[in-house]
Design a protein around this motif. Structure first.
Motif, PDB file in Angstrom:
ATOM      1  N   ASN A 481      42.136  54.987  92.737  1.00  0.00           N
ATOM      2  CA  ASN A 481      42.449  55.175  94.166  1.00  0.00           C
ATOM      3  C   ASN A 481      43.917  54.869  94.444  1.00  0.00           C
ATOM      4  OD1 ASN A 481      39.951  55.968  94.897  1.00  0.00           O
ATOM      5  ND2 ASN A 481      39.344  54.063  95.900  1.00  0.00           N
ATOM      6  N   LYS A 484      45.906  57.691  93.279  1.00  0.00           N
ATOM      7  CA  LYS A 484      45.641  58.912  94.051  1.00  0.00           C
ATOM      8  C   LYS A 484      46.252  58.877  95.441  1.00  0.00           C
ATOM      9  CE  LYS A 484      41.180  59.442  94.301  1.00  0.00           C
ATOM     10  NZ  LYS A 484      39.765  59.777  94.271  1.00  0.00           N
ATOM     11  N   TYR A 485      46.148  57.718  96.093  1.00  0.00           N
ATOM     12  CA  TYR A 485      46.538  57.653  97.502  1.00  0.00           C
ATOM     13  C   TYR A 485      47.935  57.074  97.745  1.00  0.00           C
ATOM     14  CZ  TYR A 485      41.628  58.756  97.989  1.00  0.00           C
ATOM     15  OH  TYR A 485      40.409  59.368  97.881  1.00  0.00           O
ATOM     16  N   ASP A 509      49.089  48.999  95.918  1.00  0.00           N
ATOM     17  CA  ASP A 509      49.913  50.219  95.887  1.00  0.00           C
ATOM     18  C   ASP A 509      50.857  50.255  97.072  1.00  0.00           C
ATOM     19  OD1 ASP A 509      48.802  51.750  98.217  1.00  0.00           O
ATOM     20  OD2 ASP A 509      46.947  51.623  97.065  1.00  0.00           O
ATOM     21  N   ARG A 528      35.082  59.360 103.426  1.00  0.00           N
ATOM     22  CA  ARG A 528      36.458  59.626 102.999  1.00  0.00           C
ATOM     23  C   ARG A 528      37.304  59.713 104.257  1.00  0.00           C
ATOM     24  NH1 ARG A 528      38.271  63.807  99.539  1.00  0.00           N
ATOM     25  NH2 ARG A 528      39.278  62.130  98.408  1.00  0.00           N
ATOM     26  N   GLU A 530      39.925  61.507 104.247  1.00  0.00           N
ATOM     27  CA  GLU A 530      40.654  62.770 104.107  1.00  0.00           C
ATOM     28  C   GLU A 530      40.085  63.809 105.056  1.00  0.00           C
ATOM     29  OE1 GLU A 530      42.996  62.240 101.558  1.00  0.00           O
ATOM     30  OE2 GLU A 530      42.003  60.359 102.026  1.00  0.00           O
ATOM     31  N   GLY A 539      37.781  63.560  95.204  1.00  0.00           N
ATOM     32  CA  GLY A 539      36.932  62.375  95.356  1.00  0.00           C
ATOM     33  C   GLY A 539      35.706  62.701  96.160  1.00  0.00           C
ATOM     34  N   LEU A 544      34.464  53.480  96.346  1.00  0.00           N
ATOM     35  CA  LEU A 544      34.474  52.134  96.942  1.00  0.00           C
ATOM     36  C   LEU A 544      33.054  51.635  97.237  1.00  0.00           C
ATOM     37  CD1 LEU A 544      37.592  52.190  99.294  1.00  0.00           C
ATOM     38  CD2 LEU A 544      37.318  51.060  97.086  1.00  0.00           C
TER      39      LEU A 544
END
Ligand code: ADP
Length: 593
Positions: A481, A484-485, A509, A528, A530, A539, A544
């Protein structure tokens, strides 16, 4: 004695007593059966039967009682027939009427015997007091006394049977029955006596006294029916009110003009509008919102069934299915509309999640397939490929295939877990070197993301108590994650250390961050942040959820801290082992496989 036995005993005694009274009276003084006596007896039998058939049902508390004009006729029987004959006519009339009414045999026998005893008592009293001539005051008095004896005998036999059936004391039953019995006996006897006097003197006027009696009787019967009707309506109303009050669907009753006249408790709960606020307002004002196509809608009286999204006074948003049950008069004018509202928010959300889930999973499965197929074809075509290029292609195929495998495993795992139900999951409790786990996860991440800067910060070596494979799954998910994010040119930090008796693993991150009001939501299945239409990142929204369940199964906790635009940090804390290998805070034998 059991009530049924006592009842049977009383019935037998009364029936035998009645039969004995009839036979005894006949044997003691056999009447002279000349033609005029027989004619009179037959006329009185017809009148008495008719009088028994004219009845009113009188409601008394829970039960109802049948009151007939029979007692009016009894007075005539007693006054106009010989002592042995009047009970026979009375019993015959009652039996006929009960047969016509199709009453049960036992009841008919009991009532007939009651009548035999009571009429016998009346006749004995009347003739005993020398009441041969009722046109004299002595005769009238004798007839009154006779009818009083009739009433008393009847009251006694009725009360005995009520007392044995209900188990109430005879005295109490007598007390509660006496007023009505007295009133009926007095009224009926008086009319009967006046009718007899007229029969003897001016027979044509008998009709004049019976007509008002019948009229009153009919009027009273009408009144009783009306009362029964009102009671029935009240009963129906109470039932309907219970249905409306306890229905889980919201119910509103709207008049022909569209004004709300009833707003049920469920309607209040669903819409958040109280009944006293809603009643008197227009239904269109109370039920309005957005249709699924985004246009504005409002409920119309007698309108079409509709689906709408409403905003409650507290700001929350609900999806409602609104149904109309309009009632029109024969001319077609709308009289009422029953509006029934069903909260379908959860259903729509499930539906939405299903669609989202299918879209996401298909996308997730298709994405790695494209490179797998591409590389496989490439390898097939090129036999002469250099060893290094061939290896790279195979590494990419394995990597993508593993990604697909992970996704399928996640789906299987998630389908066996319920939200907030970590107990369904079994986790081993073994010493786990957290740095080692991080090393393994890192190696695989570096293969997938060779360009990415991943910084490991090991503050101190730490042994956690948990399940090695599960912890690997947790770390891999968090790292995946974080990569990715967040932008490709920002580093990802993995921190290993301990805090008191806890082993700590953080993944940090510098990415887009997560709004604090979504902290809870992202741990739920298939959630999500998104935009499902854009699918910028892959994903299924399971990572999570699974991380949270696994951490809980290992008796650990997970904490998130994040600022939108600056980055996120996920911290897992697990029970740690001390230097001697014992679980912190417990004895040294706390480890089990
Ligand atoms: P997936 O990553 O498969 O979508 P997850 O359950 O792992 O599912 O994450 C749920 C959502 O939480 C993600 O879709 C993303 O929107 C958000 N999220 C997770 N980790 C991060 C992160 N490090 N930074 C920003 N958003 C994140």
């Amino acid at each position: 004695m059991r009530p049924e036995t006592a009842q049977r005993f009383v019935i037998r005694v009364v029936v035998l007593g009645g039969a004995a009274a009839l036979i005894g009276a006949w044997a003691a003084a056999p009447p002279q059966l000349d033609a005029s006596t027989i004619r009179r007896a037959l006329v009185l039998l017809a009148i008495s039967t008719a009088a028994e058939l004219v009845s009113i049902r009188l409601a008394r508390g829970e039960t109802s009682e049948q009151i007939t004009l029979g007692e009016v006729a009894i007075a005539a029987d007693v006054a106009l027939l010989p002592a042995a004959l009047s009970p026979i006519v009375a019993v015959a009339a009652l039996t006929l009427s009960l047969i016509i009414r199709r009453r049960p045999l036992v009841k008919t026998a009991y009532n007939a015997a009651q009548y035999a005893l009571a009429t016998m008592a009346a006749a004995t009293c009347f003739h005993g007091l020398g009441g041969g001539d009722i046109e004299t005051s002595a005769g009238l008095f004798a007839l009154f006394a006779g009818m009083a004896a009739f009433g008393a005998s009847n009251l006694l036999t009725i009360s005995v049977i009520i007392s044995t059936t209900t188990g109430r004391a005879l005295r109490d039953v007598l007390r509660s029955e006496i007023a009505l019995s007295l009133a009926i006996a007095l009224g009926s006897s008086s009319i009967g006596i006046v009718a007899v006097a007229l029969w003897l003197d001016r027979p044509v006027l008998v009709g004049a006294i019976l007509a008002p009696v019948l009229t009153l009787h009919v009027a009273y019967r009408g009144w009783i029916r009306q009362r029964e009707f009102v009671v029935e309506i009240e009963d129906q109303k109470a039932k309907l009110e219970r249905i409306v009050d306890h229905s889980s669907e919201g119910i509103a009753l709207v008049d022909g003009e569209g004004t709300v006249v009833l707003w049920s408790p469920s309607m209040q709960r669903i819409t958040g509008v109280a009944a006293d606020e809603a009643e008197g307002k227009s239904i269109g004002f109370l039920l309005r919102g957005r249709a699924p196509d985004g246009s504005n809608v409002q409920s119309e009286v007698g309108g079409e069934d509709a689906l709408m999204e409403i905003t409650r006074p507290d700001g929350s948003v609900l999806w409602l299915r609104v149904r109309h049950g309009a009632a029109r008069d024969p001319a077609g004018t709308l009289r009422w509309d029953v509006v029934v509202v069903h909260d379908v928010t959860a259903e729509r959300e499930t539906e939405r999640m299903k669609k989202h889930f299918l879209a996401t999973v298909s996308h997730e499965l298709r994405t790695p397939l494209t490179p797998i197929i591409g590389f496989a074809k490439f390898l097939l075509r090129r036999d002469d490929m250099p060893q290094a290029a061939r290896r790279d292609a195979l590494v990419a195929v394995v990597d993508r295939a593993e990604h697909m495998q992970r996704l399928v495993e996640d789906l299987l795992l998630a389908s066996s877990m319920d939200d907030g139900d970590a107990l369904t999951l079994h986790a081993r409790r073994e010493p786990v070197d957290v740095s080692q786990v991080v090393d393994q996860v890192l190696r695989s991440a570096r293969t997938s993301y060779p360009e990415r800067r991943i910084v490991v910060e090991e503050r101190e070596p730490v042994l956690a108590v948990g399940d090695r494979l599960r912890l690997r799954q947790v770390a891999a998910n968090l790292l995946d994650n974080a990569i990715k994010y967040s932008p490709a040119d920002t580093p990802v930090h993995v921190v290993v250390g301990r805090e008191g008796d806890r082993a700590v693993l953080s993944v940090v991150d510098e990415g887009r961050g997560i709004p604090s009001d979504k902290f809870e939501e992202i741990f739920r299945k298939f959630r999500r942040l998104e935009d499902p239409d854009r699918m910028e990142t892959g994903g299924a929204g399971l990572g999570l959820f699974i991380v949270d369940q696994l951490v809980r199964a290992m008796a650990g906790t997970i904490e998130i801290s994040s600022r939108v635009g600056s980055g996120s940090s996920f911290t897992v804390r697990l029970p740690a082992l001390d230097a001697q290998g014992a679980e912190e805070g417990t004895g040294p034998t706390a480890l089990a496989g």
